[in-house]
Write a protein that holds these residues in place. Structure first.
Motif, PDB file in Angstrom:
ATOM      1  N   GLY A  44      55.818  25.296  34.469  1.00  0.00           N
ATOM      2  CA  GLY A  44      55.069  25.509  36.414  1.00  0.00           C
ATOM      3  C   GLY A  44      54.546  26.705  36.662  1.00  0.00           C
ATOM      4  O   GLY A  44      53.925  26.927  35.473  1.00  0.00           O
ATOM      5  N   GLY A  45      53.948  27.080  37.785  1.00  0.00           N
ATOM      6  CA  GLY A  45      52.548  28.099  37.593  1.00  0.00           C
ATOM      7  C   GLY A  45      53.243  28.759  38.456  1.00  0.00           C
ATOM      8  O   GLY A  45      54.670  28.491  39.189  1.00  0.00           O
ATOM      9  N   GLY A  46      52.353  29.292  39.890  1.00  0.00           N
ATOM     10  CA  GLY A  46      52.338  29.711  41.068  1.00  0.00           C
ATOM     11  C   GLY A  46      52.866  31.630  40.920  1.00  0.00           C
ATOM     12  O   GLY A  46      53.037  31.800  41.720  1.00  0.00           O
ATOM     13  N   GLY A  47      52.845  32.237  39.702  1.00  0.00           N
ATOM     14  CA  GLY A  47      53.536  33.052  39.647  1.00  0.00           C
ATOM     15  C   GLY A  47      55.381  33.064  39.536  1.00  0.00           C
ATOM     16  O   GLY A  47      55.635  34.651  39.203  1.00  0.00           O
ATOM     17  N   ARG A  48      55.571  32.058  39.045  1.00  0.00           N
ATOM     18  CA  ARG A  48      56.989  31.855  39.954  1.00  0.00           C
ATOM     19  C   ARG A  48      57.035  32.048  38.702  1.00  0.00           C
ATOM     20  O   ARG A  48      57.579  31.922  37.705  1.00  0.00           O
ATOM     21  CB  ARG A  48      57.808  30.953  40.546  1.00  0.00           C
ATOM     22  CG  ARG A  48      57.558  30.801  42.104  1.00  0.00           C
ATOM     23  CD  ARG A  48      57.661  30.048  42.731  1.00  0.00           C
ATOM     24  NE  ARG A  48      56.869  29.782  43.872  1.00  0.00           N
ATOM     25  CZ  ARG A  48      55.849  29.083  45.166  1.00  0.00           C
ATOM     26  NH1 ARG A  48      55.410  28.640  44.201  1.00  0.00           N
ATOM     27  NH2 ARG A  48      55.207  29.781  46.213  1.00  0.00           N
TER      28      ARG A  48
ATOM     29  N   ARG B 246      41.436  40.960  34.288  1.00  0.00           N
ATOM     30  CA  ARG B 246      41.247  39.015  35.492  1.00  0.00           C
ATOM     31  C   ARG B 246      41.615  38.889  35.670  1.00  0.00           C
ATOM     32  O   ARG B 246      42.422  38.416  33.776  1.00  0.00           O
ATOM     33  CB  ARG B 246      39.286  39.768  36.081  1.00  0.00           C
ATOM     34  CG  ARG B 246      38.775  40.640  35.862  1.00  0.00           C
ATOM     35  CD  ARG B 246      37.081  40.880  36.186  1.00  0.00           C
ATOM     36  NE  ARG B 246      36.682  39.453  36.495  1.00  0.00           N
ATOM     37  CZ  ARG B 246      35.566  39.263  36.754  1.00  0.00           C
ATOM     38  NH1 ARG B 246      34.490  40.088  35.796  1.00  0.00           N
ATOM     39  NH2 ARG B 246      35.124  38.656  37.566  1.00  0.00           N
ATOM     40  N   HIS B 247      41.784  37.403  36.195  1.00  0.00           N
ATOM     41  CA  HIS B 247      42.419  35.888  36.861  1.00  0.00           C
ATOM     42  C   HIS B 247      40.921  35.241  36.359  1.00  0.00           C
ATOM     43  O   HIS B 247      40.221  35.503  37.262  1.00  0.00           O
ATOM     44  CB  HIS B 247      43.540  35.734  37.161  1.00  0.00           C
ATOM     45  CG  HIS B 247      43.975  34.512  37.446  1.00  0.00           C
ATOM     46  ND1 HIS B 247      45.500  34.324  36.838  1.00  0.00           N
ATOM     47  CD2 HIS B 247      43.756  33.354  37.211  1.00  0.00           C
ATOM     48  CE1 HIS B 247      45.941  33.357  36.720  1.00  0.00           C
ATOM     49  NE2 HIS B 247      44.572  32.068  36.847  1.00  0.00           N
TER      50      HIS B 247
ATOM     51  N   GLN C 120      45.687  39.463  44.112  1.00  0.00           N
ATOM     52  CA  GLN C 120      46.910  38.512  43.801  1.00  0.00           C
ATOM     53  C   GLN C 120      48.332  39.864  44.184  1.00  0.00           C
ATOM     54  O   GLN C 120      47.866  41.159  44.685  1.00  0.00           O
ATOM     55  CB  GLN C 120      47.031  38.347  42.798  1.00  0.00           C
ATOM     56  CG  GLN C 120      46.034  37.836  41.640  1.00  0.00           C
ATOM     57  CD  GLN C 120      46.679  37.012  39.893  1.00  0.00           C
ATOM     58  OE1 GLN C 120      48.217  37.195  40.117  1.00  0.00           O
ATOM     59  NE2 GLN C 120      45.822  36.085  39.662  1.00  0.00           N
ATOM     60  N   ARG C 121      49.404  39.674  44.549  1.00  0.00           N
ATOM     61  CA  ARG C 121      50.298  39.952  44.917  1.00  0.00           C
ATOM     62  C   ARG C 121      51.670  39.116  44.229  1.00  0.00           C
ATOM     63  O   ARG C 121      51.412  37.977  44.425  1.00  0.00           O
ATOM     64  CB  ARG C 121      50.813  40.197  46.655  1.00  0.00           C
ATOM     65  CG  ARG C 121      51.452  39.581  47.040  1.00  0.00           C
ATOM     66  CD  ARG C 121      50.000  38.435  47.823  1.00  0.00           C
ATOM     67  NE  ARG C 121      50.954  37.144  48.237  1.00  0.00           N
ATOM     68  CZ  ARG C 121      51.268  36.026  47.976  1.00  0.00           C
ATOM     69  NH1 ARG C 121      50.830  35.881  46.662  1.00  0.00           N
ATOM     70  NH2 ARG C 121      51.633  34.612  48.923  1.00  0.00           N
TER      71      ARG C 121
ATOM     72  N   TRP D  32      46.061  45.075  40.506  1.00  0.00           N
ATOM     73  CA  TRP D  32      44.842  45.930  41.768  1.00  0.00           C
ATOM     74  C   TRP D  32      46.388  46.274  43.191  1.00  0.00           C
ATOM     75  O   TRP D  32      45.968  47.636  43.188  1.00  0.00           O
ATOM     76  CB  TRP D  32      43.650  45.142  42.214  1.00  0.00           C
ATOM     77  CG  TRP D  32      42.737  46.773  42.612  1.00  0.00           C
ATOM     78  CD1 TRP D  32      42.428  47.544  42.103  1.00  0.00           C
ATOM     79  CD2 TRP D  32      42.113  46.026  44.081  1.00  0.00           C
ATOM     80  NE1 TRP D  32      41.431  48.272  43.560  1.00  0.00           N
ATOM     81  CE2 TRP D  32      41.140  47.453  44.165  1.00  0.00           C
ATOM     82  CE3 TRP D  32      43.130  45.237  44.877  1.00  0.00           C
ATOM     83  CZ2 TRP D  32      41.090  47.328  45.370  1.00  0.00           C
ATOM     84  CZ3 TRP D  32      42.246  45.672  46.023  1.00  0.00           C
ATOM     85  CH2 TRP D  32      41.416  46.329  46.639  1.00  0.00           C
ATOM     86  N   LEU D  33      46.194  45.485  43.747  1.00  0.00           N
ATOM     87  CA  LEU D  33      46.847  45.069  45.449  1.00  0.00           C
ATOM     88  C   LEU D  33      47.816  46.002  44.817  1.00  0.00           C
ATOM     89  O   LEU D  33      48.738  47.373  45.906  1.00  0.00           O
ATOM     90  CB  LEU D  33      47.711  43.934  45.688  1.00  0.00           C
ATOM     91  CG  LEU D  33      46.246  43.609  46.109  1.00  0.00           C
ATOM     92  CD1 LEU D  33      46.772  42.180  47.321  1.00  0.00           C
ATOM     93  CD2 LEU D  33      45.545  44.374  48.119  1.00  0.00           C
TER      94      LEU D  33
END
Length: 584
Positions: A165-169, A210-211, A235-236, A444-445
């Motif tokens: 998977g992906g999406g940061g999960r 950086r992404h 991103q958050r 960064w956020l």
């Protein structure tokens, strides 16, 4: 142009389903969408040639029910299945079911999906072709002990990442050795919930990175087309909020390395269709392979805007047997920026904000494109992701694109749910993002962003102070000041303190810990009588596919614990009280 394709079944929802329907119409193909009960009447059901109900309310009952989706596609007379992104889009088993039923899978082969969709095997492919890569395990780890051993050998910080998977999960970053066990357990749990498999691996984490990613298209004849780079560093919670193309400020030599590595990885795996090869680029310019997304991505429109290539149309053409019209590295023209408009509350750390969209006004004008999956009256529920719309702008250069983006977000209005629009408006005035030297990175956020005086109150409430615990910013109620106000706060206060209307609506006392969101309790880490310190996680609440830790804002002893694993809680519902420890 699309071979034997005539009818395409879209196994997804929201804005990506709308996007696929429009691509089908451009190609003269018939489209059939599907919907769960909460999505009845949504734009993707109205715009398609036909739409079929999937009985059920939850993702598991509907958009994740592989066998039911295949049966529905067959009953609808479909020739092909487009999975969109998320849900089953990267599930090789679902792709095999689709093919076994005699349907065309709009995506790479199941073998290529397994080779690249699993992050461990994808790293092996990247290593084989010489792509730049940080140190990491060559197989899933079996427990926190292996993560600790890796950290001892390679140093901290380390990233524990879901193998699928992906999406940061299923991604957690450990900055200290002591937090590894809890973070490992959280990553495994979220990976199981999101992807049905909890396998995780570990790699060295690059701070302030950086992404940067490369969009590719590949056909069955071995042709590969590179549609340039994107930067997705804003991103958050490891999930993207802003994307742009091409990635600004990259040296030409590094851009060439990323392009060449992406092509080599796709050819080695026999990849076909649309895909994205992702990298991290450290503050010192060091690049490291991250993963491959074996599907179309949320941010594909920025690549389309700077190349003129319709990624979804090309997906369908390739699935129908067509070859790419050109190969190599496609030239780019101008600059594009995408802003994700999510139903999230920045003042509470970007927690989901479910509700009904009461008012929706979307921007237009030169250089502005909007991809939207909701309408006024649409419900944004807890069971699915929080994306409402994407605002995509193009300009002849980055400065013009940013100016148009400022115009676009100023025109955008959403009422009924809280959104990230205030952050976008603030970000587009922040020199770290808009200045000649891009200074944003993936954390960064959370770590460096300070809202403008008239901008959003990110990560804090107006009545709260903010402290740092390690690298985390925590909202801490100030002495004598309420931390939350409103009807939900009054109800929560009354539930645990017995205070009624006589309290005058002063808000929740500072010793009361409440849920930041409406959701399900997936973990409780304390019991009555337990002492907790500032910043310690007391419970974890899950909503919209994201885990939200509930942290102690003050040190104290847990009392009146009000939740258990499996409970459903409302926003501002009481979790427990934190009583001052006399021994402290």
């Amino acid at each position: 142009m699309t071979g034997a394709l005539g009818t395409v079944f879209v196994a997804n929802r929201g804005e990506i389903a709308v996007r696929v329907v429009r691509a089908c119409r451009d190609l003269g193909l018939r489209s059939v969408t599907c919907y769960a009960d909460p999505d009845a009447g949504s734009p993707h059901t109205v715009l398609a040639d036909a739409s079929v109900r999937l009985p059920g309310d939850t993702a598991a009952e509907t958009y994740l029910a592989a066998d039911a989706l295949v049966r529905t596609a067959l009953a609808a007379g479909a020739d092909a299945v487009h999975p969109g992104y998320g849900f089953l889009a990267e599930d090789a088993g679902f792709a095999e079911r689709v093919r076994a039923a005699g349907l065309v899978w709009v995506g790479p082969s199941p073998d290529a999906m397994r080779a690249l969709g699993d992050k461990v095997s994808a790293r092996a492919v990247a290593r084989a072709v010489g792509a730049p890569m940080a140190a990491g395990t060559d197989r899933p780890v079996t427990g926190p002990g292996e993560v600790e051993a890796f950290a001892d050998e390679h140093g901290l910080p380390v990233a524990v990442k879901a193998a699928r998977g992906g999406g940061g999960r299923g991604l957690r970053v450990a900055w200290t050795r002591a937090e590894i066990p809890d973070l490992y357990a959280s990553a495994v749990r979220e990976a199981e919930q999101a992807f049905g498999a909890g396998e995780c691996f570990v790699e060295r984490y690059l701070p302030r990175a950086r992404h940067v990613e490369v969009q590719v298209l590949a056909d069955d004849a071995g042709g590969v087309l590179v549609l340039g780079t994107r930067d997705c560093s804003v991103q958050r919670r490891h999930q993207k909020l802003v994307e742009e193309a091409p990635a600004p400020g990259l040296p030409d030599a590094l851009r060439t390395v990323l392009h060449d590595s992406a092509v080599a990885i796709c050819r080695h795996a026999g990849y076909t269709g649309a895909g994205t090869v992702e990298f991290l680029v450290g503050a010192d310019g060091t690049a490291s392979f991250l993963e491959v997304n074996t599907r179309v991505q949320v941010e594909h429109p920025v690549s389309e805007e700077v190349t003129g290539i319709d990624v979804v149309v090309e997906q369908l053409r390739i699935a129908g047997g067509a070859r790419l019209p050109v190969t190599g590295v496609h030239p780019v023209a101008g600059h594009a920026v995408e802003l994700r408009i999510n139903a999230e509350d920045p003042s509470r750390g970007f927690v989901p904000s479910p509700g009904t969209v009461a008012r929706l006004r979307l921007p237009g004008g030169p250089g502005v494109r909007v991809e939207c999956g909701v309408a006024e009256g649409s419900s944004v529920g807890l069971g699915f992701d929080s994306l409402i719309a994407k605002v995509v702008v193009w300009g002849r250069d980055r400065d013009q694109a940013l100016a148009r983006a400022r115009r676009a977000v100023a025109e955008t209005e959403v009422e009924g749910v809280r959104t990230v629009l205030p952050v976008h408006r603030d970000l587009l005035r922040d020199d770290a993002f808009t200045g000649p030297e891009l200074r944003v990175h993936t954390r960064w956020l959370e770590e460096e962003y300070v809202p403008a005086p008239d901008g959003p109150d990110v990560g804090r409430r107006a009545t709260a102070g903010v402290v740092r615990v390690g690298r985390r910013r925590l909202a801490v109620p100030l002495p004598g000041m309420p931390s939350i106000t409103g009807p939900a706060a009054d109800a929560a206060r009354e539930a645990l303190t017995g205070a009624g209307d006589g309290a005058g609506g002063a808000g929740i006392p500072h010793d009361l810990l409440v849920s930041p969101i409406q959701g399900s309790v997936v973990r409780v880490l304390v019991e009555d009588g337990r002492h907790v310190g500032v910043g310690e996680v007391v419970a974890v609440v899950e909503a919209m596919k994201m885990e939200n830790p509930v942290r102690a804002g003050v040190a104290g002893v847990v009392a009146d614990l009000a939740v258990a694993v499996g409970d459903s809680v409302a926003q501002d519902a009481p979790i427990c009280r934190l009583v001052a420890d006399p021994a402290a």
